[in-house]
Enzyme design. Sequence first.
Site, PDB file in Angstrom:
ATOM      1  N   ARG A  54       0.801  -1.217   0.000  1.00 34.56           N
ATOM      2  CA  ARG A  54       0.000   0.000   0.000  1.00 34.56           C
ATOM      3  C   ARG A  54       0.841   1.278   0.000  1.00 34.56           C
ATOM      4  O   ARG A  54       0.322   2.359  -0.284  1.00 34.56           O
ATOM      5  CB  ARG A  54      -0.935   0.002   1.210  1.00 34.56           C
ATOM      6  N   TYR A  55       2.107   1.204   0.336  1.00 31.30           N
ATOM      7  CA  TYR A  55       2.920   2.414   0.375  1.00 31.30           C
ATOM      8  C   TYR A  55       3.006   3.023  -1.021  1.00 31.30           C
ATOM      9  O   TYR A  55       3.553   2.421  -1.952  1.00 31.30           O
ATOM     10  CB  TYR A  55       4.328   2.118   0.886  1.00 31.30           C
ATOM     11  N   SER A  56       2.450   4.215  -1.163  1.00 25.11           N
ATOM     12  CA  SER A  56       2.382   4.908  -2.448  1.00 25.11           C
ATOM     13  C   SER A  56       1.796   4.018  -3.538  1.00 25.11           C
ATOM     14  O   SER A  56       2.258   4.006  -4.688  1.00 25.11           O
ATOM     15  CB  SER A  56       3.770   5.428  -2.859  1.00 25.11           C
ATOM     16  N   ALA A  57       0.773   3.253  -3.160  1.00 20.31           N
ATOM     17  CA  ALA A  57       0.037   2.412  -4.114  1.00 20.31           C
ATOM     18  C   ALA A  57       0.943   1.484  -4.908  1.00 20.31           C
ATOM     19  O   ALA A  57       0.777   1.311  -6.114  1.00 20.31           O
ATOM     20  CB  ALA A  57      -0.796   3.276  -5.054  1.00 20.31           C
TER      21      ALA A  57
END
Length: 343
Positions: A54-57
Site C-alpha cells: 500500500r505504500y504509495s500504491a
Amino acid sequence: MQYRTLGKTGIKVSPYCLGAMMFGKLGNPDHDDATAIIHKALDAGINFIDTADRYSAGESEEIVGKALKGRRDTVVLATKFFGPMGTDPNQQGASRRWIMQAVDASLRRLQTDYIDLYQIHRPSPETDIEETLSALTDLMRAGKVRAIGSSTFPVSEIVEAQWVAEKRGLARFRTEQPPYSMLDRGIERDMLPTAQRYGMGVMVWSPLSKGMLTGRYRKGQPLPDSLRVKFMPKQMSDERSLDAVEQLIPLAEEAGLSLTHMAIAFVMAHPGVTSAILGPRTMAHLDDLLAGAEVRLTDEMLDRIDQIVPPGTDVGINEANYNPPAITTPELRRRPMAGRVAA
C-alpha cells in the site's frame, strides 16, 4: 553492524531495518534518489528492508525492487498486505482470495520470486485467522514466502493466532511489528513479553514517534510544515507528548546526544526488540540516523527516561495505531436501552 536472529527463524538481520514507506509519491518521488538511499543503507551494513504493497500504491515496492537488482540474495526483504489496493472491495483484507492475488502483485513489483517475511499489515476482524494462516502456509509451501508475521496486533490476537496455528498444524507468525518509542511504551506491559514467550522477532515502527522525537516539534512553537502535521495533526500537537519532549531534550543534551539518537538507542536497549525500523525520506535523514548507530544508553539514562515516561505507558495519542472494533464501534459498548438498568 551487529546482527540479531529474527525470532526463532534463524534469519540474521541488522538491528536497523530500512523502512521504505517514504519512497514514492507519499514522501520522496525521485526513484534515483530513493535508490541511492537504499544502496547507502546496504553499504552501511543494513541487510533488512521493510515495505508494504500500500505504500504509495505499490510504488515503494517498485523502487525497492529496482534498487535490489544484483543484491537481492544478501537482503532480508519484508513486505505487507491488507490495505486497499483498488476500488474493488475484495482488493484488500486478509482473505485467501486476496492474499493469493496480493502476493503475486508484490512479487512482480519487487522483481523477485520470494519474500523473506510476509506480514499482515493490520488485524482483520471480519476474517477467521485460520483462513489467513492457511493461505499463508500454502505460500510458504509454494516457496513464495519464507516466514510470516503480523503488524500492530493486539496481544489477544497474537496469542489466538499462535494457538490456531498449533491446533491446525499451520505456519505461525514469527514476527510482530508494533509501534514503540520513548513516548509510546504501552507494548512493554504485555506485547513484548508475549512476543518473547512465543519466540517472535519484533521490528518496531515509529521509534521517533512519528517525528515527535526529532526535536522539530516544541511546546509553544508553531508546528512545522510537514507530512506528519498534514496527516496526523492531533498527534503532532498533543500537549502531553510535547511536555514529555521538553523534559527529554535536556536529558539528551546533558549526555551529549541528539534527541533522535537517544530515541533510537532507547528502543534498541530493550531485549525484546530485534530491529528498529528507520524511515528516512532523504539522504540527510539516513546519514543522521546512521551516525547514532554506536550510541549506547546507560542504566542511569534509562532510569531517568523512566521517570519522564513511566514504563508500559503511552504518553500521547498515536493516530496510526490500530483501534479494534470494540473501540471504534459504539454499539459494541452499549446494551439496548431496555437492558441498561439493574431493576
